[in-house]
Design a protein around this motif. Structure first.
Motif, PDB file in Angstrom:
ATOM      1  N   SER A 168       0.835  -1.199   0.000  1.00  0.00           N
ATOM      2  CA  SER A 168       0.000   0.000   0.000  1.00  0.00           C
ATOM      3  C   SER A 168       0.866   1.245   0.000  1.00  0.00           C
ATOM      4  O   SER A 168       2.052   1.200   0.346  1.00  0.00           O
ATOM      5  N   VAL A 169       0.245   2.369  -0.386  1.00  0.00           N
ATOM      6  CA  VAL A 169       0.907   3.678  -0.394  1.00  0.00           C
ATOM      7  C   VAL A 169      -0.078   4.714   0.119  1.00  0.00           C
ATOM      8  O   VAL A 169      -1.297   4.560  -0.020  1.00  0.00           O
ATOM      9  N   THR A 170       0.448   5.815   0.739  1.00  0.00           N
ATOM     10  CA  THR A 170      -0.407   6.904   1.203  1.00  0.00           C
ATOM     11  C   THR A 170       0.391   8.188   1.245  1.00  0.00           C
ATOM     12  O   THR A 170       1.593   8.182   1.585  1.00  0.00           O
ATOM     13  N   PHE A 171      -0.255   9.294   0.866  1.00  0.00           N
ATOM     14  CA  PHE A 171       0.384  10.599   0.826  1.00  0.00           C
ATOM     15  C   PHE A 171       0.286  11.304   2.179  1.00  0.00           C
ATOM     16  O   PHE A 171      -0.739  11.210   2.882  1.00  0.00           O
ATOM     17  N   ASP A 172       1.333  12.050   2.514  1.00  0.00           N
ATOM     18  CA  ASP A 172       1.281  13.030   3.589  1.00  0.00           C
ATOM     19  C   ASP A 172       0.345  14.158   3.148  1.00  0.00           C
ATOM     20  O   ASP A 172       0.434  14.627   2.004  1.00  0.00           O
ATOM     21  N   PRO A 173      -0.603  14.615   3.996  1.00  0.00           N
ATOM     22  CA  PRO A 173      -1.524  15.680   3.573  1.00  0.00           C
ATOM     23  C   PRO A 173      -0.822  16.947   3.091  1.00  0.00           C
ATOM     24  O   PRO A 173      -1.376  17.696   2.295  1.00  0.00           O
ATOM     25  N   LYS A 174       0.399  17.199   3.588  1.00  0.00           N
ATOM     26  CA  LYS A 174       1.145  18.367   3.141  1.00  0.00           C
ATOM     27  C   LYS A 174       1.941  18.095   1.873  1.00  0.00           C
ATOM     28  O   LYS A 174       2.648  18.991   1.380  1.00  0.00           O
ATOM     29  N   ASP A 175       1.883  16.875   1.358  1.00  0.00           N
ATOM     30  CA  ASP A 175       2.503  16.499   0.089  1.00  0.00           C
ATOM     31  C   ASP A 175       4.027  16.519   0.137  1.00  0.00           C
ATOM     32  O   ASP A 175       4.687  16.658  -0.904  1.00  0.00           O
ATOM     33  N   ASP A 176       4.595  16.361   1.333  1.00  0.00           N
ATOM     34  CA  ASP A 176       6.054  16.304   1.448  1.00  0.00           C
ATOM     35  C   ASP A 176       6.553  14.870   1.485  1.00  0.00           C
ATOM     36  O   ASP A 176       7.634  14.568   0.953  1.00  0.00           O
ATOM     37  N   PHE A 177       5.798  13.997   2.139  1.00  0.00           N
ATOM     38  CA  PHE A 177       6.241  12.626   2.349  1.00  0.00           C
ATOM     39  C   PHE A 177       5.241  11.635   1.734  1.00  0.00           C
ATOM     40  O   PHE A 177       4.085  11.971   1.468  1.00  0.00           O
ATOM     41  N   LEU A 178       5.735  10.435   1.560  1.00  0.00           N
ATOM     42  CA  LEU A 178       4.899   9.322   1.101  1.00  0.00           C
ATOM     43  C   LEU A 178       5.268   8.105   1.927  1.00  0.00           C
ATOM     44  O   LEU A 178       6.463   7.820   2.126  1.00  0.00           O
ATOM     45  N   ALA A 179       4.292   7.381   2.418  1.00  0.00           N
ATOM     46  CA  ALA A 179       4.533   6.160   3.186  1.00  0.00           C
ATOM     47  C   ALA A 179       4.109   4.955   2.355  1.00  0.00           C
ATOM     48  O   ALA A 179       3.119   5.014   1.619  1.00  0.00           O
ATOM     49  N   SER A 180       4.837   3.863   2.474  1.00  0.00           N
ATOM     50  CA  SER A 180       4.531   2.632   1.741  1.00  0.00           C
ATOM     51  C   SER A 180       4.823   1.431   2.618  1.00  0.00           C
ATOM     52  O   SER A 180       5.729   1.460   3.459  1.00  0.00           O
ATOM     53  N   ALA A 181       4.053   0.385   2.411  1.00  0.00           N
ATOM     54  CA  ALA A 181       4.256  -0.892   3.094  1.00  0.00           C
ATOM     55  C   ALA A 181       4.547  -1.951   2.051  1.00  0.00           C
ATOM     56  O   ALA A 181       4.028  -1.891   0.932  1.00  0.00           O
ATOM     57  N   SER A 182       5.362  -2.932   2.426  1.00  0.00           N
ATOM     58  CA  SER A 182       5.807  -3.928   1.445  1.00  0.00           C
ATOM     59  C   SER A 182       5.781  -5.318   2.049  1.00  0.00           C
ATOM     60  O   SER A 182       5.774  -5.499   3.277  1.00  0.00           O
TER      61      SER A 182
END
Length: 968
Positions: free
Chosen positions: A141-155
């Protein structure tokens, strides 16, 4: 936060399914394993709009009128919403994408793939891409930081990584998950979620808990848990206000936490306990839509988070005087900031008294919190205590002086819910949205359809190349339906804005040079189903009409259906139609069936009778056996066949689910044979339809009637007998319809049935069930009853033998009456159980059948093994039978044809072998003397039985066609 759990409804085929709301909350959008994206106006929408995006759709995201999907062709596509028009391809991977998501403003899309990569793509310019590399296994999965600086992902490599988007580097990595080699084998989908607004927390599902990590410091600051969560959490989702976090688990438990108090405020259990694989909050925060791994869609309604948010997040004490009683009353009545009334009946009010006890004074139903009536929602109780006990300074504002009047609630329908009607389909075909699919697989051959970027064509392959060689057709008209027979190929395409729906036939058995014809259906009329028979074609249309054509293209009869067609099948002169006769409820389909025969005298054999289906199933295949008996299969794998000898009822003959190794495995039926008894089908592992390549192998399943106690010897013989009777009823139908049958095979089946009856008779004798023996004898032929009498007499059951002799005399008289009334054209007996013969006088049958064959086959010989005219037979004469008796038997048997035998003679014939076994050296005269001595020692009952048999044997020896078989 008590809420209402709406009943689940079918949305997609079995497999991973995802859901989201559009920006306004008007539509619910889902995608699934069938490759469709469905747009629902509400959970009760019976006809949702759908967009086909590929063979499978793995994930979707929706923002600003742009619908992004990850499909099985390794692409991330974009469509307009709600029109569903293709708007290009955002990016490609070397394997399928597993998850897609928008950023908070909808300008970027992030996608994770099974090739270990994460891509961030600009929606306005897909060439602007950033690739994040570092995972060592497929991305979950992937998800954006609301401020659009970071991105988180699980593997699947077990890590959760936070990336700096601009620098394309890893900020931090946590080894939190169990490792796996593929998304399908992962213990959890680990759908991450970043808190809306300021993005303070990143929620990560880890086993049965949710870890909260603080943005910036990346510290693990909190853990959300619940004692009832015993299986891994699959997906988490934040409410629009950022106050509540919802989670769905593998075991089907839906949990909502208040993140501020860390308490569970809502629990709901999936109605069937299936895995929840996707969650989405309504923009107002009042609903949660969720999907499961069975393709179903559900809804939690009445969460009332906006009211709860105002209720529990109070400003500092200095601001209390800003709100007077009128303002508090407005909040009590549930008016949100958007001035839209919240659902007060299922949310909680600003009055603390109303949290546990509503204004009506009745305690709220705990079933709204938990399905388990014996358990309490401890989180809700703690939350209530906090509000009553901890806010001493605000006691005056936390408890209203007087509860406002409760508005009357709208009546809620709590009865059975209507079932979405099943869509029309072609039996033996796979879904039309697949790029490579089977358009038809039947006894004659296979029709494959290809619709991809390289080619749009149809391939026709014949099982017997002597019928016709293989054909490759260009599908320029976009045909979606097909049927195949030994005379031609029938195709149909839907209408467009410019073109009408067309019916095209390739009549390859025609003897002239023009082997193709085409018909345009009237404007506004679309083909829904079609089939081919012997010399005719039929098409069912959207106007509830069936149009008949000759195989050469001549329009014939047309008639209306009582409801929308589901599917059709043809065989010889028979047409089988299934349609919707009414609206079904609670997952049931209400289908009707019609069976018509287009013989010289056209007739309707079944007129609108309800079609039996398994509970909560739908029709998946319809057709005829190779011998011409109607049969069908439902989605639960139950195969049913028409029983003509029992008033045209439907008998279950096989359950394919009993042979499936896994719940997700199915059998795709392609044909049914009655002789030999075979169910031909294709095993499909993990799906309902087979792939076109490689060519699937056909498996053969046995038939078995679902009788009771089939593990016992009695049950096994009963099942074999009735299955033999059912599967040989076609001989009677074909004979009555004027077709020549295989008399040897029919006699063999009758012999098999009589042997089974005799075995059951012997078993009943051993069990001392004499009444059951008489019941079995009623189904025997007269010759087998004779054997049963001898078996009973040898077993010393004289009362049974006497009753059997009465049955034998009755059958003898019955046969004699039938022979006297037998017409000039004899017909085959309907059953072999001693019932009256059914006669059918077919005037001028030979000429009519020959002319019909010449007109239908175009001068070519028919390939059907059974469709042959029945030649009239001369009436059998008794003198010729007597002559045969003289030729076949000995002198004693010739005499017995004209004069009766004494009781002693009958007893001597029966016991001669035993006398010779005891005295092998005796002459014929000595044998008679020994026999007379033994006969005198018999009791009166045994002698009486021999005398009663005397008359029966005399009457039946004339009509016996095989005296040797009778003596045995």
């Amino acid at each position: 936060m008590p809420c209402e759990r709406k009943p689940m409804r079918y949305g997609h085929s079995e497999g991973h399914t995802e859901v989201c709301f559009d920006d306004t909350g008007r539509f619910i959008v889902t995608c699934g394993n069938d490759g469709d994206v469905r747009i629902w106006e509400s959970l009760d929408d019976d006809d949702p709009k759908f967009i086909t995006v590929g063979e499978k759709a793995y994930s979707l995201a929706l923002k600003n009128g742009k619908l992004v999907t990850a499909s099985s062709n390794n692409t991330v596509q974009i469509h307009t919403f709600p029109d569903g028009d293709p708007d290009g391809i955002l990016t490609r991977f070397t394997t399928n994408a597993t998850h897609v998501t928008f950023n908070s403003i909808g300008s970027r899309v992030a996608a994770g793939s099974s090739d270990f990569m994460v891509k961030v793509v600009e929606v306005s310019d897909s060439s602007q891409q950033k690739t994040l590399r570092g995972h060592e296994a497929p991305v979950l999965s992937v998800t954006f930081d609301p401020k659009d600086d970071f991105l988180a992902s699980a593997s699947c490599d077990g890590s959760v990584v936070v990336w700096n988007i601009e620098e394309q580097t890893q900020v931090i990595s946590w080894p939190l998950l169990q490792k796996s080699n593929d998304v399908t084998n992962a213990k959890s989908l680990c759908r991450l979620a970043w808190q809306p607004g300021m993005g303070k927390f990143l929620a990560v599902p880890v086993e049965t808990k949710v870890h909260l990590y603080e943005r910036g410091s990346w510290d693990h600051v909190s853990t959300l848990s619940d004692d009832l969560l015993t299986q891994p959490i699959n997906v988490v989702s934040w409410s629009p206000c950022g106050r509540f976090l919802a989670a769905g688990s593998v075991g089907g438990l839906l949990t909502v936490w208040d993140v501020n108090s860390k308490l569970c405020v809502e629990r709901q259990k999936h109605e069937k306990g299936f895995t929840v694989c996707s969650l989405a909050w309504h923009p107002s925060g009042s609903q949660i839509a969720y999907t499961d791994t069975e393709g179903c869609l559900g809804l939690l309604d009445g969460l009332g988070t906006s009211t709860a948010d105002k209720n529990t997040t109070k400003p500092a004490k200095d601001y209390d005087d800003l709100f007077d009683d009128d303002d508090d009353r407005l909040m009590d009545e549930g008016l949100s900031d958007t001035k839209s009334p919240a659902k007060k009946a299922v949310g909680w009010d600003d009055d603390d008294d109303d949290f546990l006890v509503p204004a009506t004074g009745r305690v709220k139903n705990r079933g709204a919190f938990l399905d388990d009536e014996n358990s309490l929602d401890t989180g809700s109780l703690k939350l209530g205590q906090d509000k009553f006990g901890d806010n001493n300074d605000d006691a005056g504002s936390s408890v209203a002086p007087a509860a406002p009047p409760v508005a009357p609630l709208r009546p809620v329908y709590e009865g059975p819910m209507p079932t979405p009607p099943q869509k029309a389909f072609q039996p033996g075909s796979s879904p039309a949205h697949l790029t490579h699919r089977f358009m038809m697989w039947n006894f004659v051959g296979i029709v494959r359809g290809y619709n991809d970027e390289q080619d749009n064509a149809i391939d026709v392959e014949f099982h017997d190349t002597a019928v016709h060689h293989a054909m490759h057709l260009t599908n320029s008209l976009g045909h979606t339906m097909a049927d195949l027979s030994q005379e031609g190929v029938l195709l149909a395409c839907p209408s467009t804005e410019e073109l009408a729906s067309k019916l095209q036939c390739l009549h390859f058995s025609s003897w002239d040079t023009n082997k193709e014809w085409m018909v345009d259906l009237p404007k506004g009329e679309d083909a829904r189903a079609l089939c081919l028979g012997q010399g005719w074609a039929a098409v069912a249309t959207s106007t509830l009409m069936i149009r008949l054509f000759s195989i050469g293209g001549v329009q014939r009869e047309l008639f209306s259906l009582p409801g929308p067609v589901v599917c059709m099948a043809g065989h010889g002169e028979q047409l089988l139609v299934v349609y919707h006769r009414a609206t079904g409820f609670d997952g049931e389909q209400a289908l009707g069936v019609q069976l018509l025969q287009f013989s010289r005298k056209k007739r309707q054999l079944i007129s609108g009778e309800p079609l039996p289906l398994s509970q909560k199933s739908y029709l998946s295949w319809l057709g005829f056996t190779a011998e011409g008996t109607p049969c069908y299969v439902d989605s639960n794998g139950m195969v049913r066949m028409l029983n003509r000898s029992l008033g045209n009822t439907w008998t279950p003959v096989c359950n394919t689910r009993e042979t499936c190794k896994s719940k997700s495995d199915h059998y795709w039926v392609v044909g049914v044979h009655e002789n030999p008894q075979q169910l031909r089908c294709i095993p499909c592992k993990g799906s309902r339809y087979p792939p076109t390549l490689p060519r699937p192998a056909v498996a053969i399943l046995p038939f078995k009637l679902p009788l009771c106690q089939t593990t016992t010897e009695k049950g096994q013989m009963e099942e074999q007998f009735w299955r033999s009777v059912l599967f040989h009823n076609h001989y009677s139908f074909l004979s009555s319809s004027g077709y020549e049958i295989d008399e040897d095979a029919q006699n063999l089946s009758q012999k098999e049935q009589q042997e089974l009856l005799m075995k059951m008779f012997a078993l009943s004798c051993k069990l001392e069930r004499e009444f059951r023996c008489v019941e079995l004898a009623e189904m025997m032929t007269q010759n087998v009853v004779t054997l049963a009498i001898r078996y009973a007499s040898r077993s010393r059951r004289m009362a049974l033998a006497q009753r059997l002799s009465e049955i034998a005399l009755e059958k003898s008289n019955q046969m004699q009456e039938e022979e006297q009334e037998e017409p000039e054209y004899s017909s085959t007996r309907r059953t072999s159980s001693g019932q009256p013969r059914v006669t059918n006088i077919l005037d001028n049958m030979m000429s009519s059948k020959k002319s019909a064959q010449l007109s239908s086959s175009g001068g070519k010989p028919s390939k059907s093994p059974v469709l042959k005219p029945l030649a009239p037979k001369p009436k059998t004469k008794v003198p010729s039978q007597k002559l045969n008796v003289f030729k076949q038997g000995s002198i004693s048997r010739c005499l017995c044809a004209f004069r009766p035998k004494t009781g002693f003679q009958l007893w001597l014939e029966e016991n001669r072998k035993s006398i010779l076994a005891d005295n092998p050296d005796l002459e014929e005269t000595d044998v008679i003397k020994e026999a007379m001595g033994r006969f005198r020692t018999l009791s009166t009952e045994e002698r009486l039985l021999s005398n009663q048999l005397k008359l029966f044997i005399f009457k039946n020896d004339f009509r016996s066609t095989d005296l040797n078989k009778t003596d045995k």
